[in-house]
Design a protein around this motif. Structure first.
Motif, PDB file in Angstrom:
ATOM      1  N   ARG A   1      -8.569   1.546   0.147  1.00  7.49           N
ATOM      2  CA  ARG A   1      -7.910   0.477  -0.609  1.00  7.49           C
ATOM      3  C   ARG A   1      -7.766  -0.746   0.277  1.00  7.49           C
ATOM      4  NH1 ARG A   1      -6.269   1.546  -5.448  1.00  7.49           N
ATOM      5  NH2 ARG A   1      -6.039   3.699  -6.165  1.00  7.49           N
ATOM      6  N   PRO A   2      -8.350  -1.892  -0.120  1.00  7.56           N
ATOM      7  CA  PRO A   2      -8.272  -3.108   0.701  1.00  7.56           C
ATOM      8  C   PRO A   2      -6.822  -3.504   0.971  1.00  7.56           C
ATOM      9  CG  PRO A   2      -9.887  -3.366  -1.063  1.00  7.56           C
ATOM     10  CD  PRO A   2      -9.135  -2.092  -1.340  1.00  7.56           C
ATOM     11  N   GLU A   3      -6.562  -4.059   2.155  1.00 12.17           N
ATOM     12  CA  GLU A   3      -5.206  -4.450   2.527  1.00 12.17           C
ATOM     13  C   GLU A   3      -4.637  -5.511   1.595  1.00 12.17           C
ATOM     14  OE1 GLU A   3      -5.600  -5.655   6.566  1.00 12.17           O
ATOM     15  OE2 GLU A   3      -5.520  -3.611   7.350  1.00 12.17           O
ATOM     16  N   GLY A   4      -5.502  -6.399   1.105  1.00 10.01           N
ATOM     17  CA  GLY A   4      -5.032  -7.462   0.217  1.00 10.01           C
ATOM     18  C   GLY A   4      -4.993  -7.078  -1.249  1.00 10.01           C
ATOM     19  N   GLY A   5      -5.251  -5.797  -1.553  1.00 10.95           N
ATOM     20  CA  GLY A   5      -5.299  -5.349  -2.947  1.00 10.95           C
ATOM     21  C   GLY A   5      -6.703  -5.430  -3.497  1.00 10.95           C
ATOM     22  N   GLY A   6      -6.883  -4.998  -4.703  1.00  7.24           N
ATOM     23  CA  GLY A   6      -8.195  -5.004  -5.332  1.00  7.24           C
ATOM     24  C   GLY A   6      -8.744  -3.605  -5.523  1.00  7.24           C
ATOM     25  N   GLU A   7      -9.992  -3.538  -5.987  1.00  2.00           N
ATOM     26  CA  GLU A   7     -10.612  -2.258  -6.279  1.00  2.00           C
ATOM     27  C   GLU A   7     -10.906  -1.485  -4.990  1.00  2.00           C
ATOM     28  OE1 GLU A   7     -11.226  -0.835  -9.273  1.00  2.00           O
ATOM     29  OE2 GLU A   7     -10.058  -2.520 -10.069  1.00  2.00           O
ATOM     30  N   PRO A   8     -10.713  -0.157  -5.022  1.00  2.00           N
ATOM     31  CA  PRO A   8     -11.019   0.660  -3.843  1.00  2.00           C
ATOM     32  C   PRO A   8     -12.497   0.568  -3.464  1.00  2.00           C
ATOM     33  CG  PRO A   8      -9.738   1.906  -5.466  1.00  2.00           C
ATOM     34  CD  PRO A   8     -10.180   0.643  -6.138  1.00  2.00           C
ATOM     35  N   VAL A   9     -12.768   0.658  -2.164  1.00  2.00           N
ATOM     36  CA  VAL A   9     -14.135   0.627  -1.640  1.00  2.00           C
ATOM     37  C   VAL A   9     -14.567   2.058  -1.350  1.00  2.00           C
ATOM     38  CG1 VAL A   9     -15.618  -0.190   0.228  1.00  2.00           C
ATOM     39  CG2 VAL A   9     -13.757  -1.641  -0.615  1.00  2.00           C
ATOM     40  N   ARG A  10     -15.735   2.428  -1.859  1.00  2.00           N
ATOM     41  CA  ARG A  10     -16.240   3.777  -1.608  1.00  2.00           C
ATOM     42  C   ARG A  10     -16.954   3.829  -0.266  1.00  2.00           C
ATOM     43  NH1 ARG A  10     -18.653   6.175  -7.326  1.00  2.00           N
ATOM     44  NH2 ARG A  10     -16.671   6.072  -8.481  1.00  2.00           N
ATOM     45  N   GLY A  11     -16.733   4.923   0.454  1.00  2.00           N
ATOM     46  CA  GLY A  11     -17.366   5.079   1.755  1.00  2.00           C
ATOM     47  C   GLY A  11     -17.141   6.469   2.293  1.00  2.00           C
ATOM     48  N   PHE A  12     -16.958   6.566   3.632  1.00  2.00           N
ATOM     49  CA  PHE A  12     -16.854   7.876   4.271  1.00  2.00           C
ATOM     50  C   PHE A  12     -15.831   7.828   5.399  1.00  2.00           C
ATOM     51  CE2 PHE A  12     -20.978   7.372   2.405  1.00  2.00           C
ATOM     52  CZ  PHE A  12     -21.239   8.591   1.781  1.00  2.00           C
TER      53      PHE A  12
END
Length: 409
Positions: free
Chosen positions: A27-38
């Motif tokens: 979840r980005p620190e500034g809010g927004g949609e979660p980023v998919r990764g590992f």
């Protein structure tokens, strides 16, 4: 576990192996949609996981960017956008500019906190390493300007004295731990504890990364005090390169003001005060002119032999008072007025005035057409309009209403 970044804060590259890699979301620190990764765990790391008031590091695993580093028990968890093969040997590269900045601010905080307690008995209850400035929360309701000045002078003297900064590891149950300044260990702490020593000045339990000598701090600037929570005071400071950047920014601002104001830096304040006085006088004169224009517009409308039952006016310059003066001068017993001020293509203000029953019926519909909000009473409905470009639609609505009220019109 004590990571390589904590044993050697100056290491910029390091070869290690991937222990595990699993899909996850960030979840980005500034809010927004979660980023998919590992989430990747390595045998060891030079990338510091956030903790102790210090933000996490950034860097690369091979050519894959590390977007976040967090601590999970004895592990450092690296969030990356691409999968890495468990068992693979990888090269870590550190974002050194970010790390060194954090080292300067964190060691600066230790020094300021220790000296503030020694000089004035002010204990540090928390601190925050911000993106542009850092804040130390002191357990006191008041710090005077004289105390701030004395504190700044003292910490900078110690920087010039080139005092060494060293890090030791102690067992968690070592009796010496009780003698070291600390705000306590995390509940999930495992393994040895680290003690950061500023020779002859301070010993403090800390998990963060630090400089090896106070001279590495270059300089500390105390920006002042702010009121804190629950009878506490916040001390704002900059250390090292942040001081140089602040001076550079201030100098650029000073040069720009010198060019605009056509005088030297020592005269800037007085020049701005004169400009403020001029602006206030111009605003006052402008308001008086608008009032006079409003009265003239109303009188011109009333002077016509057969005034229309609908009066529509838009003016880019104006305010609520301007519109209400027109409505007062014209009178609203017989005439329906639709007045607007502001940029025709953007937002603005509107006023619908007229017979009470008509305004109560039409006011909310006018606000809806203008994508705005408003309220009204006694034959006035006014508010803010988000889309002044729909004024034509409102005029058509009002014209239709008038036609139904008076078929001969």
């Amino acid at each position: 576990m004590v990571f390589r970044c904590q044993r050697d804060s100056w290491a910029r590259q390091f070869t290690t192996r991937v222990v595990s890699c699993r899909a996850a979301e960030l979840r980005p620190e500034g809010g927004g949609e979660p980023v998919r990764g590992f989430q990747v765990v390595l045998e060891d790391t030079i990338l510091f996981p956030e903790g102790g008031g210090q933000p996490d590091d950034r860097g690369l695993i091979g050519d894959v960017p590390v977007l976040r580093v967090t601590r999970r028990g004895s592990e450092a968890v690296h969030f990356v956008p691409a999968a890495l093969e468990p068992g693979a040997e990888v090269l870590l590269s550190l974002d050194w500019e970010r790390r060194f900045d954090h080292m300067q601010q964190h060691s600066g905080q230790h020094l300021i906190s220790a000296v503030a307690e020694q000089m004035f008995g002010f204990k540090t209850t928390s601190w925050e390493l911000g993106h542009q400035r850092s804040v130390i929360e002191l357990d006191t309701p008041l710090v005077t300007a004289e105390q701030v000045e004395a504190l700044e002078k003292s910490v900078n003297e110690k920087i010039r004295d080139r005092v060494p900064v060293t890090v030791r590891e102690l067992a968690a149950d070592d009796p010496e731990v009780e003698t070291v300044r600390s705000r306590g260990l995390p509940d999930d702490h495992v393994g040895p504890v680290r003690v950061v020593d500023i020779k002859g000045i301070d010993s403090n339990l800390c998990c963060g990364t630090h400089v090896s000598n106070l001279s590495d701090l270059q300089v500390i600037k105390l920006l002042g005090m702010e009121k804190g929570k629950k009878n506490k005071t916040n001390l704002v400071f900059l250390a090292g390169n942040r001081v140089l950047k602040s001076i550079e920014q201030s100098h650029s601002t000073e040069k720009a003001l010198t060019s605009l104001l056509k005088n030297g830096p020592g005269e800037h304040v007085e020049a701005v005060k004169r400009l403020q006085s001029s602006v206030k006088l111009l605003q006052k004169n402008n308001l008086n002119l608008l009032r006079d224009i409003a009265v003239l517009i109303a009188r011109d409308f009333k002077s016509k032999p057969a005034p229309k039952r609908l009066f529509v006016l838009h003016r880019k310059e104006g305010d609520s008072e301007f519109m209400n003066i027109i409505a007062n001068e014209i009178g609203t017993e017989e005439t329906l007025l639709f007045l607007t001020v502001g940029d025709e293509k953007e937002a603005g203000l509107f006023l619908l005035a007229g017979p009470v029953e008509a305004v109560e019926n039409l006011g909310p519909r006018v606000a809806e057409l203008l994508a705005g909000k408003g309220a009204g009473k006694r034959g006035r409905f006014q508010g803010k309009a988000a889309k002044m470009s729909r004024r034509g639609e409102v005029q058509a609505l009002l014209q239709e209403f008038i036609s139904h009220q008076n078929p001969e019109a």
